[in-house]
Design an enzyme around this catalytic site. Structure first.
Site, PDB file in Angstrom:
ATOM      1  CG  HIS B  68       3.403  -6.203   3.092  1.00  0.00           C
ATOM      2  ND1 HIS B  68       4.657  -6.197   3.652  1.00  0.00           N
ATOM      3  CD2 HIS B  68       3.025  -4.902   2.989  1.00  0.00           C
ATOM      4  CE1 HIS B  68       5.021  -4.938   3.894  1.00  0.00           C
ATOM      5  NE2 HIS B  68       4.046  -4.138   3.509  1.00  0.00           N
ATOM      6  CD  GLU B  71       1.843  -2.949  -0.757  1.00  0.00           C
ATOM      7  OE1 GLU B  71       1.223  -3.514   0.164  1.00  0.00           O
ATOM      8  OE2 GLU B  71       2.452  -1.881  -0.590  1.00  0.00           O
ATOM      9  CG  HIS B  72       7.264  -3.383  -0.005  1.00  0.00           C
ATOM     10  ND1 HIS B  72       8.145  -2.577   0.689  1.00  0.00           N
ATOM     11  CD2 HIS B  72       6.119  -3.386   0.706  1.00  0.00           C
ATOM     12  CE1 HIS B  72       7.547  -2.119   1.774  1.00  0.00           C
ATOM     13  NE2 HIS B  72       6.321  -2.602   1.825  1.00  0.00           N
ATOM     14  CD  GLU B 148       5.690  -1.898   5.735  1.00  0.00           C
ATOM     15  OE1 GLU B 148       6.339  -2.363   4.773  1.00  0.00           O
ATOM     16  OE2 GLU B 148       4.463  -1.667   5.694  1.00  0.00           O
TER      17      GLU B 148
END
Lengths: 435, 446
Positions: B68, B71-72, B148
């Site tokens: 993840h 992905e950022h 997040e």
């Protein structure tokens, strides 16, 4: 670096047009609807909005319109709640009923082969809901459960607090779902009153998209709505903005502060609305590259996301924004928002920002019209906002016409850093409370 | 009563299953990249997605969250584009884009006017092999990911509870680790972790291109050859062999208390088979089973038993089946009790309803009605070309083929009530399940 040059050359490529043909349909009974015919898929998306929504709750019956709306599909005509659900599911129809601050929204999807039976069933829900005692208690329990959850949700607490401070005793000042006390006290009579008040033919907007002709739609809406009352309850007065600048902190045990901020906004029919819309996109549009996103997230990693929004409601206008950040950085983040507000108010935006934002807004607009469901939903929204039927064709030209001076003028008028009020729910550091 | 008869008469519906085969084309580039094209010419719009067959369940132990996090970081720049430029260009084209990560996949997408597809492919191909990022970018973005996690998980007791249940459901498989990662491990992720993961897994032979909208397969093939065709595959791409579950022999029970809980509830997840390529029958039966038990808040087995009648026990009930996974699926049940009913009573009522269902089997009318709805859902689903693109991308990254996706609607229609009861008997074994109570205070069950 080659690549960047290539991008620059096509940066201002012309957007595609929204290639949709909207017809206005007037039924024999005098109801009007907007329609986009599309016969590729054998179903129709129908959207209905009744203006008023939870704002027409009677005095002492806060939450009545919301509970009434939730009960529309819980028994109607000769069908109890389970009978209604079975009938709907046998037809593979989909209905949804939502109460909002300015309207009750009804959405339906039905297959062409079941259209008549689906409309008959939806008509029962709108015209002849039963409000059976057991259904009322069951759904009341669900609403109360939702209210209990809201009372522990930092973002929701922030929103409810902001609304109360901003609008006081006006319906906009309290949650349309009601309070645990008001919902517990609602009677069946109050639900019947709310039904007559909120669902009436003098306040209805209708749109459809999909496998249906204008003549069929005209007959459909007459059958669906003819038996509703001609007039509903009076709409509320204008909501006056009540809160002074400052910070309200609500202590809540959570590692992150939920922050909601804002001040008065701008009317939808203001000549400078499009300039304000572009200004907000540049300042706080919830995308990468907006000033707030860039300062709070990309440069400093203070938040997962921040956005600001123009909300021209029926009886008030808001410019508000929200984000969440670690308690330790709440003070810093709020200061950055104030600074960006001040910078935009005094300096306006740059020519590059204006050009890029126009390209985004004009290019992305036609992409919204990509299915029966989205089209029907957009069309009913346009009607509720009082916009003309050619709006989807003319809207991009209005965006294009906005100049740098327009944005500067509206920024100086609209953005008032000294008037911002912040509601912070959490245990923030570095914040002096007060107004 | 006439009305009810009239409705009953339409239960045997006449509309046909729409075959997707007429609008879906798939092929493969020489470097191994798979391509799926879904044609929909109703609007001049296209969705461009690249799916990688890698997700949180492929992370090295101790580095949870790296899929993840990467992905950022994919938005931070390449040898040809500056940090943030990717999104800026998409938006300057009037497009929208984003990305998402699951246990089995990571996907990137843009929605643009159909004539901008060429540019989207050019940029997506560029960042498949040529990602660059500064140490500063990495550290700032790690803060964003921690925020997040704070916002989506740590600020929400329901999300924390779900994370704990998921962790307890798996004894050995990495599906027990949260996609976003455990906080103490996210805090340690660095640039080297991200690059190592990137170099291994981001390659054309580990990617699926899905293009949906106003395009033809020929156009897509030409553009894909141009932009993706020249990318080097990763040699010796690791096989996706995750640690598998041992026999699960003991029921797990967890109790999670958090003062922020407003509404206590009980939730149970059973380990269940996932959709398997060429053998999706069990998954199809499990889909029907979950619908029967808790798909409707009004007419499902749990709703009727717990939310209606003289003394209802629940405010809400639900059942769901998640079979879209490479290794294991799960079947979940949840009951939110009404005030005054404690969690034990709610769980008992749920188990009683389950026991009755296992004895009596499904009501034939319920069974037919659910099939009708599933059949219609395929028509409604066609309204969203974005949704279709996701359906194929998710399937192809979880071990299914285009053919499996195309056969799925027919398999659902073919399920018999005997098959539903057989999977129910197989799956409803508390030794392979975790039951959780969410409550406000320790020891308080209501």
């Amino acid at each position: 670096m080659m690549m960047r040059i290539a991008f620059a050359l096509i940066l201002f490529a012309l957007p595609v047009r929204a290639e949709i043909d909207i017809k206005e349909v007037t039924s024999a009974g005098g109801l009007r609807a907007w329609l986009v015919e599309s016969h590729e898929l054998p179903f129709t998306a129908l959207e209905i909005r009744f203006e008023g929504g939870t704002s027409v709750d009677a005095p002492g019956a806060r939450g009545a319109v919301n509970l009434m709306t939730a009960l529309l599909e819980e028994g109607a005509g000769d069908l109890d709640a389970q009978g209604f659900a079975r009938a709907r599911d046998d037809l593979a129809a989909k209905f949804s009923f939502q109460a909002g601050v300015d309207s009750v929204a009804v959405s339906a999807r039905f297959l062409t082969e079941n259209r008549d039976a689906s409309v008959d069933l939806l008509r029962l829900a709108l015209v002849a809901p039963r409000f059976d005692a057991d259904a009322v208690e069951r759904v009341r329990g669900q609403v109360l459960s939702g209210l209990a959850a809201d009372a522990k949700d930092p973002a929701r607490i922030a929103g409810d607090t902001f609304d109360r401070l901003a609008f006081g005793d006006h319906p906009y000042g309290s949650a349309g779902d009601g309070t645990p006390d008001s919902v517990a006290a609602l009677t069946r009579d109050q639900l019947l009153t709310a039904h007559r008040a909120a669902l009436a033919r003098d306040r209805v907007y209708i749109s459809a998209a999909g496998d249906i002709t204008p003549a069929e739609l005209g007959a459909l809406i007459d059958r669906l709505l003819a038996d509703l009352p001609a007039t509903g309850a009076p709409l509320p007065e204008r909501a006056e903005w009540q809160v002074a600048a400052g910070v309200t902190v609500i202590d809540f045990p959570t590692p992150q502060s939920a922050v909601l901020f804002g001040h008065a906004g701008i009317k939808r029919d203001d000549p400078d609305f499009f300039a304000a819309y572009i200004l907000n996109e540049i300042l706080g549009g919830g995308r990468f590259g907006s000033r707030l996103m860039s300062e709070l997230r990309e440069k400093r990693g203070l938040t997962y996301g921040v956005g600001s929004y123009l909300a021209p409601m029926d009886h008030a206008e808001l410019l508000s924004g929200q984000f969440a950040t670690a308690n330790a950085s709440a003070g810093q983040a709020i200061q950055i928002v104030r600074d960006e507000w001040r910078r935009a108010a005094t300096e306006g935006v740059t020519a590059e920002e204006l050009a890029a934002t126009k390209t985004y807004l004009t290019g992305s607009y036609p992409l919204r019209f990509d299915g029966n469901g989205p089209i029907a939903s957009i069309l009913v929204g346009l009607q509720a906002e009082g916009l003309p039927i050619d709006y989807p064709v003319t809207r991009n030209a209005k965006i294009e016409a906005v100049t740098l001076d327009d944005v500067k003028r509206v920024a100086a008028r609209l953005l008032r850093p000294e008037a911002l009020h912040f509601v912070v729910v959490g245990q923030p550091d570095g914040i002096a409370q007060g107004g | 009563m006439l009305r009810r008869l009239a409705f009953a008469a339409v239960a045997g519906m006449t509309f046909p299953l729409l075959a997707f085969a007429d609008t879906v084309t798939d092929f493969r580039l020489a470097n191994g990249m798979e391509v799926v094209v879904i044609e929909d010419h109703r609007a001049p719009v296209v969705t461009h997605m690249v799916w990688y067959r890698v997700g949180a369940a492929d992370e090295p132990p101790g580095h949870s969250g790296i899929a993840h996090f990467l992905e950022h970081l994919m938005f931070k720049g390449t040898d040809e584009m500056a940090a943030g430029e990717f999104s800026a260009v998409v938006e300057a084209q009037g497009g929208d884009g984003n990305a998402f990560t699951s246990w089995d996949y990571t996907a990137y997408f843009q929605r643009v006017a159909a004539d901008r597809l060429d540019l989207m492919m050019k940029m997506e191909a560029d960042r498949m092999r040529d990602l660059q990022m500064t140490e500063d970018d990495v550290l700032t973005e790690r803060q964003v990911v921690l925020e997040e996690r704070s916002q989506r998980t740590d600020s929400d007791p329901g999300a924390l509870f779900s994370e704990q249940r998921q962790a307890a459901l798996y004894l050995n498989h990495p599906y027990g680790t949260p996609i976003i990662g455990w906080r103490h491990e996210i805090e340690q992720l660095d640039r080297a972790d991200a690059f190592s993961f990137y170099r291994t897994y981001y390659a054309p032979n580990n990617a699926i291109l899905v293009v949906a909208g106003d395009v033809t397969p020929d156009q897509v093939r030409r553009l894909a050859e141009t932009h993706y065709g020249g990318l080097e595959p990763t040699p010796n791409l690791p096989e996706r062999l995750r640690p598998q579950e041992p026999p699960q022999l003991a029921e797990r029970r967890i109790a999670f208390a958090d003062p922020r809980v407003a509404q206590p509830y009980v939730a149970r997840s059973y380990l269940a088979p996932a959709r398997d390529s060429g053998a999706q029958e069990k998954a199809a039966a499990l889909t029907l089973l979950a619908e029967l038990l808790g798909g409707s808040p009004t007419t499902s087995v749990l709703a009727r038993a717990l939310q209606f009648g003289e003394s209802p026990k629940a405010v809400w009930t639900q059942a769901w089946y998640d079979g879209g996974a490479l290794d294991y699926g799960s079947l979940g049940l949840a009951v939110v009790p009404i005030p005054g009913v404690d969690l034990q009573a709610a769980e008992d009522a749920m188990d009683a309803a389950l026991a009755r269902f296992l004895k009596d089997g499904p009501d034939p009318e319920d069974f037919a009605r659910i099939k009708t709805q599933l059949r219609a859902q395929d028509i409604y689903a066609r309204d969203s070309v974005d949704g279709l693109a996701r359906r194929y991308g998710a399937a192809l990254t979880t071990g299914l083929t285009v053919q499996d996706v195309d056969q799925w609607p027919e398999l659902l229609q073919a399920v018999t009530s005997e098959q539903v009861m057989a999977v129910a008997q197989e799956v409803f074994d508390r030794r392979r399940a975790v039951t959780g109570w969410l409550m406000q205070q320790e020891g308080q069950s209501q």
